[in-house]
Design a protein around this motif. Structure first.
Motif, PDB file in Angstrom:
ATOM      1  N   THR A 123       0.849  -1.188   0.000  1.00 66.71           N
ATOM      2  CA  THR A 123       0.000   0.000   0.000  1.00 66.71           C
ATOM      3  C   THR A 123       0.888   1.243   0.000  1.00 66.71           C
ATOM      4  N   THR A 124       0.306   2.385  -0.287  1.00 68.84           N
ATOM      5  CA  THR A 124       1.074   3.624  -0.319  1.00 68.84           C
ATOM      6  C   THR A 124       1.744   3.888   1.032  1.00 68.84           C
ATOM      7  N   TYR A 125       0.985   3.689   2.098  1.00 67.37           N
ATOM      8  CA  TYR A 125       1.544   3.991   3.418  1.00 67.37           C
ATOM      9  C   TYR A 125       1.513   2.785   4.342  1.00 67.37           C
ATOM     10  N   PHE A 126       2.602   2.621   5.069  1.00 66.67           N
ATOM     11  CA  PHE A 126       2.632   1.698   6.200  1.00 66.67           C
ATOM     12  C   PHE A 126       3.087   2.556   7.372  1.00 66.67           C
ATOM     13  N   ASN A 127       2.154   2.833   8.260  1.00 65.16           N
ATOM     14  CA  ASN A 127       2.335   3.848   9.293  1.00 65.16           C
ATOM     15  C   ASN A 127       2.561   3.146  10.632  1.00 65.16           C
ATOM     16  N   MET A 128       3.781   3.260  11.177  1.00 69.09           N
ATOM     17  CA  MET A 128       4.110   2.568  12.425  1.00 69.09           C
ATOM     18  C   MET A 128       4.175   3.584  13.566  1.00 69.09           C
ATOM     19  N   ILE A 129       3.273   3.414  14.516  1.00 63.11           N
ATOM     20  CA  ILE A 129       3.162   4.381  15.613  1.00 63.11           C
ATOM     21  C   ILE A 129       3.650   3.726  16.902  1.00 63.11           C
ATOM     22  N   SER A 130       4.707   4.292  17.482  1.00 64.57           N
ATOM     23  CA  SER A 130       5.239   3.736  18.728  1.00 64.57           C
ATOM     24  C   SER A 130       5.214   4.744  19.868  1.00 64.57           C
ATOM     25  N   GLY A 131       4.519   5.859  19.671  1.00 64.12           N
ATOM     26  CA  GLY A 131       4.443   6.818  20.766  1.00 64.12           C
ATOM     27  C   GLY A 131       3.786   8.105  20.342  1.00 64.12           C
ATOM     28  N   PRO A 132       3.321   8.907  21.329  1.00 59.96           N
ATOM     29  CA  PRO A 132       2.771  10.221  21.014  1.00 59.96           C
ATOM     30  C   PRO A 132       3.907  11.196  20.702  1.00 59.96           C
ATOM     31  N   ARG A 133       3.547  12.463  20.499  1.00 58.13           N
ATOM     32  CA  ARG A 133       4.547  13.491  20.217  1.00 58.13           C
ATOM     33  C   ARG A 133       5.601  13.536  21.336  1.00 58.13           C
ATOM     34  N   GLY A 134       6.866  13.425  20.967  1.00 56.83           N
ATOM     35  CA  GLY A 134       7.939  13.474  21.963  1.00 56.83           C
ATOM     36  C   GLY A 134       8.248  14.906  22.359  1.00 56.83           C
ATOM     37  N   GLU A 135       9.097  15.063  23.380  1.00 57.39           N
ATOM     38  CA  GLU A 135       9.383  16.401  23.902  1.00 57.39           C
ATOM     39  C   GLU A 135       9.950  17.343  22.848  1.00 57.39           C
ATOM     40  N   ASN A 136      10.827  16.817  21.991  1.00 60.41           N
ATOM     41  CA  ASN A 136      11.429  17.707  21.008  1.00 60.41           C
ATOM     42  C   ASN A 136      10.779  17.596  19.628  1.00 60.41           C
TER      43      ASN A 136
END
Lengths: 219, 504
Positions: free
Chosen positions: B283-296
């Protein structure tokens, strides 16, 4: 009893069903190519889904990017001068005559007015990549503090640079060897072409919600 | 093709799916008489079948990959509770909050609770069949929160106040003209066009505003990786990334079975998923999410939540055979190849998950009382089992569900799975008929007697009950004058007569 405990209890109580023996099977042999073939395969696969690939030299790629930007009548470009590639691009643009407005991502998306600008008036963005996958024509992009997640998603045109020696054969080979198990960034992406949909009559249309153009500069 | 009856499923985005018992036959009948619907499905399924076939030119390689994928899914299912605990602790370490829901209602409550915390007024949704399963849009709408679908297919279906008819391509039952009319009716400042590119650009424009304004983003999950605490999302449009990157809060909701042990389990499953589903190598995107927005980090959601849903899955898990139902990676290949699904479409099933996979998973979610017709809504042709990338034996699971449906429920049978609605299809007359049948067939003499009677008096078979149903559109079956046994005996007598006792 809370839901978590109740679900886990149910699963643990039935786990060892004597007659459920998972089958065992070896991973099938995966294709491998030499460097030249990998680049060809990558180019062929990503071109098949409307990705544009341009072979460049290490010293002339910013020129190529500007040329494409002018052909596409782009008014502005989001870039990150803090990155290695972004710095090269910024230096080139400083030394060159052009009409393109160079933009930077502010400290945060929440900064006054920036989100609106990003969504409705930024034409293109330039990001790096950490490599690619030949088998499927896929770029590997790890957003970071300088090149955040939305940079490769919201603007209609995405320029991405790829070093040709960083192409893996397959996704499986990458996972086997790149050490991602030790820790992944908060967001890691595989990108294979511009965004698309076939939700109306299975007819392919590009530029669904993400970029309608993906331009890969191979160096 | 005539289109005398417009097929409009009796559902709306703001009403629960009305589940009327024993109406599958009527639904199927209506769908079969809708020429336009059948044309749309036939064309779509033929296209999908051809695309999938083209992706697997080497059948040995495909078989090896299917065996490997099946082994991965079974290993992960066998360790399901430990993997869920490992996943939870790794997600927590990564800053993702984990919630557990036993029922659809609980899952909705949890998601509503998160929205309330943030005083959310609007939710943008990536594509999530589990959110359909729990009827989230309805639940949120009742509490004043607007949910907008952002997958183009889901968006079309929502505008039409319908339900998805396919798990991968929600609006597969519509053609471009129907979509063109819908957009003209429902979208302000849009003038009529049948050009698909223009229709998609209209959708893009409308939804971009919604992504921009949404207070909360909701998505499903394709794979959850226990080893790293990662949620993987598979998509082509970018709406999944928009929904999970843009709003300040991201809520993912999925079934407990979607967890895999290692990161290295993902590529083999992903390889088969896209090729089986739409015939795409990836597919066009394979989106791997391992956390929310980090500090920086400069963007991304400040909070990420995962809601793990049981809703009948643990019931399927409790049985060695039915556990295989949970191997599913939701590719939809079974429905694309199903002769029943491709003729009646997805709405006729009256379940969130239609087609073969729907027939084996819905009884666990809804109970057999409400899904009485599903186990027998199949010709048992076996196409679904043949194409399933993780080798779920769907036909034998359908047979098993038929047994569960018709069984005599006794509370003191330790062997019996505690299946919701077991025995709902029990019928004393039918049970008696089969008893007599097996009594006759278990004895050579009784069997001979029956076949003799059938060949003599079979023509007198009364045209009632199942015979009447059968012969409504076919000739009434008439047993032959001679049984196969008699014919064979006759032949061997003739043969031995001709060969004069030689052994040939």
């Amino acid at each position: 009893m809370n839901a978590r405990q109740s679900i886990l209890d149910k699963l643990y109580q039935t786990r060892d069903l004597a007659d459920f023996i998972p089958t065992k099977a070896e991973a099938p042999k995966l294709p491998t190519w030499n460097d030249q073939q990998k680049l060809e395969k990558f180019t062929q696969m990503i071109s098949a889904v409307n990705g544009e690939v341009h072979s460049c030299e290490k010293n002339n790629w910013p020129h190529k990017l500007l040329e494409i930007a002018q052909q596409n009548k782009l008014g502005n470009l989001l870039h990150a001068p803090q990155t290695e590639w972004g710095a090269v691009l910024a230096a080139y643009f400083q030394a060159t005559e052009h009409q393109l407005e160079l933009l930077e991502y502010p400290q945060s998306i929440d900064e006054e007015g920036f989100k609106e600008k990003l969504f409705f008036s930024i034409d293109a963005a330039f990001t790096g990549s950490i490599g690619a996958i030949a088998e499927t024509g896929t770029l590997i992009v790890w957003p970071n503090q300088h090149e955040p997640r939305l940079m490769s998603l919201v603007p209609p045109v995405h320029f991405c640079i790829l070093e040709k020696e960083k192409i893996w054969n397959t996704f499986a080979e990458l996972i086997e060897n790149a050490g991602w198990q030790k820790g992944l960034p908060n967001n890691a992406l595989l990108i294979s072409g511009p965004s698309k949909t076939a939700d109306i009559e299975q007819t392919l249309a590009y530029g669904a919600h993400g970029p309608s153009q993906l331009i890969v500069l191979v160096v | 093709m005539s289109n005398s009856q417009k097929y409009t499923p009796n559902t709306s985005a703001t009403s629960h799916i009305p589940v009327r018992q024993n109406d599958f036959n009527h639904q199927a009948h209506d769908a079969l008489n809708d020429g336009q619907l059948r044309t749309n499905f036939r064309r779509a399924m033929d296209g999908l079948i051809a695309k999938r076939t083209a992706q697997f030119p080497d059948s040995d390689d495909l078989e090896a990959r299917r065996l490997h994928a099946e082994a991965i899914r079974q290993r992960c299912l066998n360790k399901l509770p430990q993997l869920l605990e490992q996943l939870e602790s790794n997600l927590k370490a990564n800053g993702i909050k984990v919630h557990w829901a036993e029922t659809a209602e609980q899952a909705c409550e949890i998601i509503y609770g998160i929205s309330e915390c943030h005083q959310a007024k609007s939710m943008i949704k990536g594509k999530s069949m589990v959110s359909e399963e729990i009827e989230l849009n309805h639940f949120m709408a009742e509490r004043g929160i607007d949910c907008l679908e952002s997958d183009m297919g889901e968006y079309i279906v929502q505008l039409a106040e319908e339900k998805p008819s396919h798990i991968i391509m929600p609006a597969i039952h519509k053609n471009a003209v129907e979509v063109a009319k819908l957009f003209e009716d429902k979208i302000p400042d849009h003038s009529y066009t049948e050009d698909i590119d223009e229709l998609i650009q209209t959708g893009r424009r409308e939804l971009r505003k919604a992504f921009f304004n949404a207070d909360i983003g909701l998505s499903g999950v394709n794979f959850m990786v226990a080893e790293t605490g990662t949620l993987c999302l598979v998509e082509n449009e970018g709406n999944g990334r928009m929904s999970t990157h843009v709003p300040p809060v991201h809520v993912a909701v999925t079934g407990i079975e979607k967890v895999v042990e290692f990161l290295s389990d993902v590529p083999p499953l992903y390889h088969l998923l896209t090729r089986s589903a739409t015939g795409q190598p990836i597919t066009t995107y394979f989106n791997m999410i391992s956390g929310p927005r980090g500090e920086n980090e400069k963007d991304g959601p400040k909070e990420v939540h995962l809601v793990l849903l049981d809703n009948g899955r643990s019931q399927a898990y409790a049985d060695a055979q039915m556990r295989k139902t949970l191997q599913c990676i939701r590719c939809g290949a079974c429905m694309n190849h199903c002769p029943v699904y491709s003729r009646i479409g997805g709405h006729a099933y009256k379940t969130v998950y239609p087609g073969p996979i729907g027939k084996i998973i819905s009884p666990h979610m809804m109970g057999l009382e409400q899904t009485k017709d599903l186990p027998s809504a199949s010709t048992l042709c076996g196409a679904c089992g043949d194409v399933c990338p993780v080798k779920i034996p769907i036909p034998s699971l359908l047979q098993r569900l038929r047994i569960e449906l018709k069984r005599v429920v006794s509370s003191n049978d330790p062997q019996q799975v505690n299946m919701k609605g077991a025995g709902a299809g029990y019928n004393a007359i039918e049970a008696r008929v089969w008893k007599i049948f097996s009594w006759i067939y278990s004895s050579r003499y009784r069997y001979k007697m029956l076949s003799w009677m059938a060949s003599r008096f079979g023509k007198l078979l009364p045209n009632i009950g199942p015979v009447a149903v059968w012969s409504k559109v076919r000739s009434k079956p008439v047993p032959a004058n001679k049984t196969l046994h008699q014919l064979m005996e006759q032949r061997s007598r003739q043969a031995s007569g001709q060969s004069n006792g030689s052994d040939k």
